[in-house]
Design a protein around this motif. Sequence first.
Motif, PDB file in Angstrom:
ATOM      1  N   THR A  47      77.467  -0.950  15.047  1.00 43.60           N
ATOM      2  CA  THR A  47      76.804  -2.252  15.043  1.00 43.60           C
ATOM      3  C   THR A  47      75.306  -2.053  15.241  1.00 43.60           C
ATOM      4  O   THR A  47      74.854  -1.020  15.744  1.00 43.60           O
ATOM      5  CB  THR A  47      77.326  -3.174  16.170  1.00 43.60           C
ATOM      6  N   LEU A  48      74.549  -3.063  14.849  1.00 45.56           N
ATOM      7  CA  LEU A  48      73.104  -3.104  15.073  1.00 45.56           C
ATOM      8  C   LEU A  48      72.805  -4.375  15.842  1.00 45.56           C
ATOM      9  O   LEU A  48      73.244  -5.454  15.456  1.00 45.56           O
ATOM     10  CB  LEU A  48      72.358  -3.094  13.729  1.00 45.56           C
ATOM     11  N   ARG A  49      72.102  -4.218  16.961  1.00 41.77           N
ATOM     12  CA  ARG A  49      71.748  -5.362  17.812  1.00 41.77           C
ATOM     13  C   ARG A  49      70.276  -5.678  17.648  1.00 41.77           C
ATOM     14  O   ARG A  49      69.481  -4.840  17.239  1.00 41.77           O
ATOM     15  CB  ARG A  49      71.984  -5.038  19.286  1.00 41.77           C
ATOM     16  N   LEU A  50      69.905  -6.888  18.056  1.00 37.83           N
ATOM     17  CA  LEU A  50      68.507  -7.284  18.138  1.00 37.83           C
ATOM     18  C   LEU A  50      68.386  -8.372  19.182  1.00 37.83           C
ATOM     19  O   LEU A  50      69.384  -8.944  19.623  1.00 37.83           O
ATOM     20  CB  LEU A  50      67.981  -7.762  16.780  1.00 37.83           C
ATOM     21  N   GLU A  51      67.152  -8.622  19.583  1.00 44.51           N
ATOM     22  CA  GLU A  51      66.844  -9.755  20.455  1.00 44.51           C
ATOM     23  C   GLU A  51      65.765 -10.577  19.771  1.00 44.51           C
ATOM     24  O   GLU A  51      64.812 -10.021  19.209  1.00 44.51           O
ATOM     25  CB  GLU A  51      66.352  -9.275  21.820  1.00 44.51           C
ATOM     26  N   VAL A  52      65.928 -11.888  19.790  1.00 45.79           N
ATOM     27  CA  VAL A  52      64.986 -12.787  19.146  1.00 45.79           C
ATOM     28  C   VAL A  52      64.652 -13.910  20.122  1.00 45.79           C
ATOM     29  O   VAL A  52      65.538 -14.412  20.824  1.00 45.79           O
ATOM     30  CB  VAL A  52      65.562 -13.335  17.818  1.00 45.79           C
ATOM     31  N   HIS A  53      63.371 -14.292  20.168  1.00 48.59           N
ATOM     32  CA  HIS A  53      62.964 -15.372  21.072  1.00 48.59           C
ATOM     33  C   HIS A  53      63.606 -16.676  20.632  1.00 48.59           C
ATOM     34  O   HIS A  53      63.682 -16.978  19.434  1.00 48.59           O
ATOM     35  CB  HIS A  53      61.438 -15.512  21.109  1.00 48.59           C
ATOM     36  N   GLU A  54      64.059 -17.441  21.600  1.00 52.79           N
ATOM     37  CA  GLU A  54      64.790 -18.675  21.313  1.00 52.79           C
ATOM     38  C   GLU A  54      63.997 -19.676  20.476  1.00 52.79           C
ATOM     39  O   GLU A  54      64.586 -20.519  19.796  1.00 52.79           O
ATOM     40  CB  GLU A  54      65.237 -19.330  22.619  1.00 52.79           C
ATOM     41  N   THR A  55      62.671 -19.589  20.471  1.00 54.18           N
ATOM     42  CA  THR A  55      61.863 -20.540  19.699  1.00 54.18           C
ATOM     43  C   THR A  55      61.515 -20.031  18.300  1.00 54.18           C
ATOM     44  O   THR A  55      60.864 -20.739  17.541  1.00 54.18           O
ATOM     45  CB  THR A  55      60.549 -20.871  20.430  1.00 54.18           C
ATOM     46  N   ASN A  56      61.951 -18.836  17.937  1.00 56.05           N
ATOM     47  CA  ASN A  56      61.601 -18.248  16.644  1.00 56.05           C
ATOM     48  C   ASN A  56      62.659 -18.621  15.595  1.00 56.05           C
ATOM     49  O   ASN A  56      63.450 -17.795  15.151  1.00 56.05           O
ATOM     50  CB  ASN A  56      61.451 -16.728  16.778  1.00 56.05           C
ATOM     51  N   ALA A  57      62.640 -19.882  15.199  1.00 53.61           N
ATOM     52  CA  ALA A  57      63.656 -20.416  14.289  1.00 53.61           C
ATOM     53  C   ALA A  57      63.659 -19.698  12.943  1.00 53.61           C
ATOM     54  O   ALA A  57      64.726 -19.450  12.370  1.00 53.61           O
ATOM     55  CB  ALA A  57      63.444 -21.915  14.090  1.00 53.61           C
ATOM     56  N   ARG A  58      62.496 -19.358  12.423  1.00 51.96           N
ATOM     57  CA  ARG A  58      62.426 -18.671  11.124  1.00 51.96           C
ATOM     58  C   ARG A  58      63.160 -17.331  11.185  1.00 51.96           C
ATOM     59  O   ARG A  58      63.943 -16.995  10.310  1.00 51.96           O
ATOM     60  CB  ARG A  58      60.964 -18.472  10.715  1.00 51.96           C
ATOM     61  N   ALA A  59      62.913 -16.560  12.247  1.00 55.70           N
ATOM     62  CA  ALA A  59      63.567 -15.262  12.394  1.00 55.70           C
ATOM     63  C   ALA A  59      65.076 -15.438  12.575  1.00 55.70           C
ATOM     64  O   ALA A  59      65.861 -14.685  11.991  1.00 55.70           O
ATOM     65  CB  ALA A  59      62.975 -14.497  13.566  1.00 55.70           C
ATOM     66  N   ILE A  60      65.480 -16.415  13.366  1.00 61.16           N
ATOM     67  CA  ILE A  60      66.910 -16.648  13.586  1.00 61.16           C
ATOM     68  C   ILE A  60      67.606 -16.949  12.260  1.00 61.16           C
ATOM     69  O   ILE A  60      68.660 -16.386  11.961  1.00 61.16           O
ATOM     70  CB  ILE A  60      67.132 -17.774  14.624  1.00 61.16           C
ATOM     71  N   ARG A  61      67.014 -17.810  11.438  1.00 61.66           N
ATOM     72  CA  ARG A  61      67.604 -18.124  10.120  1.00 61.66           C
ATOM     73  C   ARG A  61      67.705 -16.865   9.255  1.00 61.66           C
ATOM     74  O   ARG A  61      68.717 -16.634   8.590  1.00 61.66           O
ATOM     75  CB  ARG A  61      66.774 -19.189   9.392  1.00 61.66           C
ATOM     76  N   PHE A  62      66.656 -16.047   9.271  1.00 58.66           N
ATOM     77  CA  PHE A  62      66.644 -14.809   8.502  1.00 58.66           C
ATOM     78  C   PHE A  62      67.774 -13.890   8.960  1.00 58.66           C
ATOM     79  O   PHE A  62      68.543 -13.376   8.143  1.00 58.66           O
ATOM     80  CB  PHE A  62      65.280 -14.132   8.658  1.00 58.66           C
ATOM     81  N   TYR A  63      67.899 -13.682  10.264  1.00 57.94           N
ATOM     82  CA  TYR A  63      68.928 -12.786  10.782  1.00 57.94           C
ATOM     83  C   TYR A  63      70.330 -13.308  10.475  1.00 57.94           C
ATOM     84  O   TYR A  63      71.221 -12.537  10.114  1.00 57.94           O
ATOM     85  CB  TYR A  63      68.759 -12.570  12.287  1.00 57.94           C
ATOM     86  N   GLU A  64      70.530 -14.607  10.614  1.00 61.70           N
ATOM     87  CA  GLU A  64      71.848 -15.180  10.298  1.00 61.70           C
ATOM     88  C   GLU A  64      72.185 -14.969   8.817  1.00 61.70           C
ATOM     89  O   GLU A  64      73.326 -14.633   8.481  1.00 61.70           O
ATOM     90  CB  GLU A  64      71.887 -16.668  10.657  1.00 61.70           C
ATOM     91  N   LYS A  65      71.211 -15.143   7.956  1.00 66.29           N
ATOM     92  CA  LYS A  65      71.430 -14.956   6.518  1.00 66.29           C
ATOM     93  C   LYS A  65      71.844 -13.511   6.212  1.00 66.29           C
ATOM     94  O   LYS A  65      72.606 -13.263   5.281  1.00 66.29           O
ATOM     95  CB  LYS A  65      70.152 -15.318   5.753  1.00 66.29           C
ATOM     96  N   LEU A  66      71.381 -12.576   7.023  1.00 67.49           N
ATOM     97  CA  LEU A  66      71.687 -11.162   6.800  1.00 67.49           C
ATOM     98  C   LEU A  66      72.928 -10.689   7.545  1.00 67.49           C
ATOM     99  O   LEU A  66      73.217  -9.492   7.568  1.00 67.49           O
ATOM    100  CB  LEU A  66      70.480 -10.307   7.176  1.00 67.49           C
TER     101      LEU A  66
END
Length: 169
Positions: free
Chosen positions: A123-142
Amino acid sequence: MQSPDLTIRSTTADDWQAVRALRLEMLRDYPIAYAETLEQALDVDEAGWRLRGARGTTAGQTSIVAIDGTRWVGHMGGYIPDAASGPLLVGVYVAPDHRGDAAGTSRRLLDAVEAWALGYGSTLRLEVHETNARAIRFYEKLGFTFTGRNRPYELEPGGLELEMIKPLR
């Protein structure tokens, strides 16, 4: 549209000036995403930047960049914080004019990091700031999903870093 001149490769210590320039660009673009302030990065000396560049050639970590012709336009890195948690994706950045599915820069960078990560876990993990909606959408898409784990973000303005994970093939 994908650039025909886009190169994806690991960094080296000799890349230190380009590594520095790209990191400063990253911090100016989205300061809350990198657990470092612009002021802190500006204080790093040449030896420190050479060490950062060498991450691309050091066991247990990676530093991958996207270069369009001669311009550095993206970065993704990874390291192994501990054996139990496996590979962690860090330092994700793509220049605004190279973002999006049509450009393909993000996917090519992530493919390179995933290939590295397979040598260290499933697996590959990451941490994303809760307010970074653009990054969250990108990661979910991937294919990344939230684990339900989080931790406090260490810099101002605070908030939470949310953990996401993706199975590797």
